[in-house]
Design an enzyme around this catalytic site. Structure first.
Site, PDB file in Angstrom:
ATOM      1  N   TYR A   1       0.835  -1.197   0.000  1.00  0.00           N
ATOM      2  CA  TYR A   1       0.000   0.000   0.000  1.00  0.00           C
ATOM      3  C   TYR A   1       0.872   1.250   0.000  1.00  0.00           C
ATOM      4  CZ  TYR A   1       0.862   0.901   4.988  1.00  0.00           C
ATOM      5  OH  TYR A   1       1.457   1.191   6.181  1.00  0.00           O
TER       6      TYR A   1
ATOM      7  N   ARG B   1       8.068   4.254  -4.740  1.00  0.00           N
ATOM      8  CA  ARG B   1       8.118   3.269  -3.649  1.00  0.00           C
ATOM      9  C   ARG B   1       7.089   2.169  -3.864  1.00  0.00           C
ATOM     10  NH1 ARG B   1       7.554   5.410   2.364  1.00  0.00           N
ATOM     11  NH2 ARG B   1       5.365   5.611   1.733  1.00  0.00           N
TER      12      ARG B   1
ATOM     13  N   ARG C   1      -7.482 -20.678  -1.182  1.00  0.00           N
ATOM     14  CA  ARG C   1      -6.381 -20.436  -0.245  1.00  0.00           C
ATOM     15  C   ARG C   1      -5.203 -21.396  -0.474  1.00  0.00           C
ATOM     16  NH1 ARG C   1      -4.534 -21.704   4.661  1.00  0.00           N
ATOM     17  NH2 ARG C   1      -3.793 -19.977   5.977  1.00  0.00           N
TER      18      ARG C   1
ATOM     19  N   LYS D   1       6.551  -1.851   1.874  1.00  0.00           N
ATOM     20  CA  LYS D   1       5.368  -1.276   2.536  1.00  0.00           C
ATOM     21  C   LYS D   1       4.196  -2.245   2.367  1.00  0.00           C
ATOM     22  CE  LYS D   1       3.141   3.217   3.201  1.00  0.00           C
ATOM     23  NZ  LYS D   1       3.316   3.379   4.636  1.00  0.00           N
TER      24      LYS D   1
ATOM     25  N   GLU E   1      12.644   2.491  13.953  1.00  0.00           N
ATOM     26  CA  GLU E   1      11.802   3.603  13.481  1.00  0.00           C
ATOM     27  C   GLU E   1      10.543   3.618  14.338  1.00  0.00           C
ATOM     28  OE1 GLU E   1      10.303   2.884   9.481  1.00  0.00           O
ATOM     29  OE2 GLU E   1      10.350   0.729   9.814  1.00  0.00           O
TER      30      GLU E   1
ATOM     31  N   LEU F   1      11.392   1.352   6.838  1.00  0.00           N
ATOM     32  CA  LEU F   1      10.754   1.836   5.620  1.00  0.00           C
ATOM     33  C   LEU F   1      11.435   3.138   5.199  1.00  0.00           C
ATOM     34  CD1 LEU F   1       8.290   1.290   3.694  1.00  0.00           C
ATOM     35  CD2 LEU F   1       7.170   3.134   4.932  1.00  0.00           C
TER      36      LEU F   1
HETATM   37  N1  PLP Z   1       7.941   3.871   8.767  1.00  0.00           N
HETATM   38  C1  PLP Z   1       6.819   3.145   8.817  1.00  0.00           C
HETATM   39  C2  PLP Z   1       6.867   1.797   9.451  1.00  0.00           C
HETATM   40  C3  PLP Z   1       5.624   3.644   8.270  1.00  0.00           C
HETATM   41  O1  PLP Z   1       4.507   2.916   8.327  1.00  0.00           O
HETATM   42  C4  PLP Z   1       5.619   4.936   7.703  1.00  0.00           C
HETATM   43  C5  PLP Z   1       4.403   5.509   7.134  1.00  0.00           C
HETATM   44  O2  PLP Z   1       3.350   4.939   7.136  1.00  0.00           O
HETATM   45  C6  PLP Z   1       6.808   5.667   7.683  1.00  0.00           C
HETATM   46  C7  PLP Z   1       7.959   5.108   8.213  1.00  0.00           C
HETATM   47  C8  PLP Z   1       6.861   7.048   7.087  1.00  0.00           C
HETATM   48  O3  PLP Z   1       6.795   6.975   5.694  1.00  0.00           O
HETATM   49  P1  PLP Z   1       6.206   8.181   4.837  1.00  0.00           P
HETATM   50  O4  PLP Z   1       6.981   9.386   5.204  1.00  0.00           O
HETATM   51  O5  PLP Z   1       6.435   7.744   3.431  1.00  0.00           O
HETATM   52  O6  PLP Z   1       4.752   8.290   5.190  1.00  0.00           O
END
Ligand code: PLP
Length: 287
Positions: A33, A52, A100, A149, A182, A207
């Protein structure tokens, strides 16, 4: 006005929007997503979000359901049909539906695409930023490909729920070596006593935030010293400032970690300046 959702080629009323019970997104979290900020009806940082998204699909070998330009068109059209001025747009792509089976279906199985736009008033966010938020540390229980993501967000839900129980808005996830990876849904940053901005380097453990990348561009432009490296909570507690970045929060000051104040316990001046610079960028991005 009723809300409209894009599902597999059709714009349908929110209450009627549905996907199949054997969709692989539902069964296996076999889906990716993107969430983009919407400002004045425009997508903020569209190119980076679409890049991304394409990367996430590629890493999971999900064939792209349509071109990046066509997906961006779906996002824009969903924004338009819902008359969202300021808010968020969410795009999800799953590997599709089928009986499934763990192994992938044939490439001819159509991917499921869902796009939802939501108006979000900026005022409450700005009020929160004026106060700053608290974060709670939690072990990072995620898999080893947090750079993709995916919709596999249960560890993030558990961490955020625990944070909420402690009156915190975000959880900072801690790896096995004691370093902050993070936030549960954001990137984590600190500002050292010397004024250097620090955030963890891009690697499979985190991410690559779009807001993070744009903020680094701004730091370079403004000649603010920064370094990409891991940091521990002990270092964060000695920091002058701390903040998180994400498309939903932009730059959000962190004023407490596990109950201990950062700096004087108020949003840091550099953080607030970066928030306002990002805000300016967002206002012109895509306009
Ligand atoms: N890290 C994680 C785990 C996230 O889920 C997100 C955003 O949803 C981010 C970092 C920040 O990413 P962005 O700046 O692209 O929203």
């Amino acid at each position: 006005m009723s809300r409209i959702v894009y599902v597999n080629g059709r714009y349908v009323p929110y209450a009627k929007a549905a996907v199949h019970v054997e969709d692989r997104g539902f069964q296996f979290a076999d889906a990716i997503y993107e969430v983009c900020q919407v400002r004045a009806g425009n997508l903020v940082d569209e190119e980076r979000h679409m890049a991304r998204l394409a990367r996430s699909l590629g890493e999971l070998k999900i064939p792209a359901p349509m071109s990046a330009a066509a997906l961006a068109h779906v996002m824009r059209e969903t924004i338009r049909r819902n008359r969202v001025k300021d808010g968020l747009v969410y795009l999800q792509v799953t590997r599709g539906e089928g009986p499934r089976e763990f192994v992938f279906p044939g490439e001819d199985v159509p991917r499921t695409i869902v796009c939802i736009a939501r108006a979000v008033s900026p005022a409450p966010h700005d009020a929160t930023a004026a106060q700053g938020i608290a974060v709670k540390t939690m072990p990072d229980l995620r898999w080893r490909r947090s750079d993709i993501k995916t919709v596999m967000l249960l560890p993030a839900c558990l961490a955020k729920e625990a944070a909420r129980g402690d009156g915190a808005r975000e959880a900072w996830l801690i790896d096995n070596e004691g370093f902050v990876t993070e936030g549960a849904s954001s990137n984590a940053w600190i500002v050292s006593a010397e004024g250097t901005v620090i955030t963890r380097q891009i690697a499979p453990a985190i991410l690559a935030g779009v807001t993070r990348a744009t903020l680094i561009d701004l730091l370079r432009e403004e000649k603010v010293p920064y370094v990409e490296r891991p940091f521990r909570i002990a270092e964060a507690l000695q920091a002058r400032e701390a903040f998180i970045t994400s498309a939903t929060n932009t730059v959000m000051p962190v004023v407490r970690i596990d109950g201990s104040p950062i700096g004087d316990g108020k949003p840091g001046p550099l953080t607030l300046e970066l928030r306002s610079k990002f805000d300016h960028f967002a206002a012109i991005s895509g306009a």
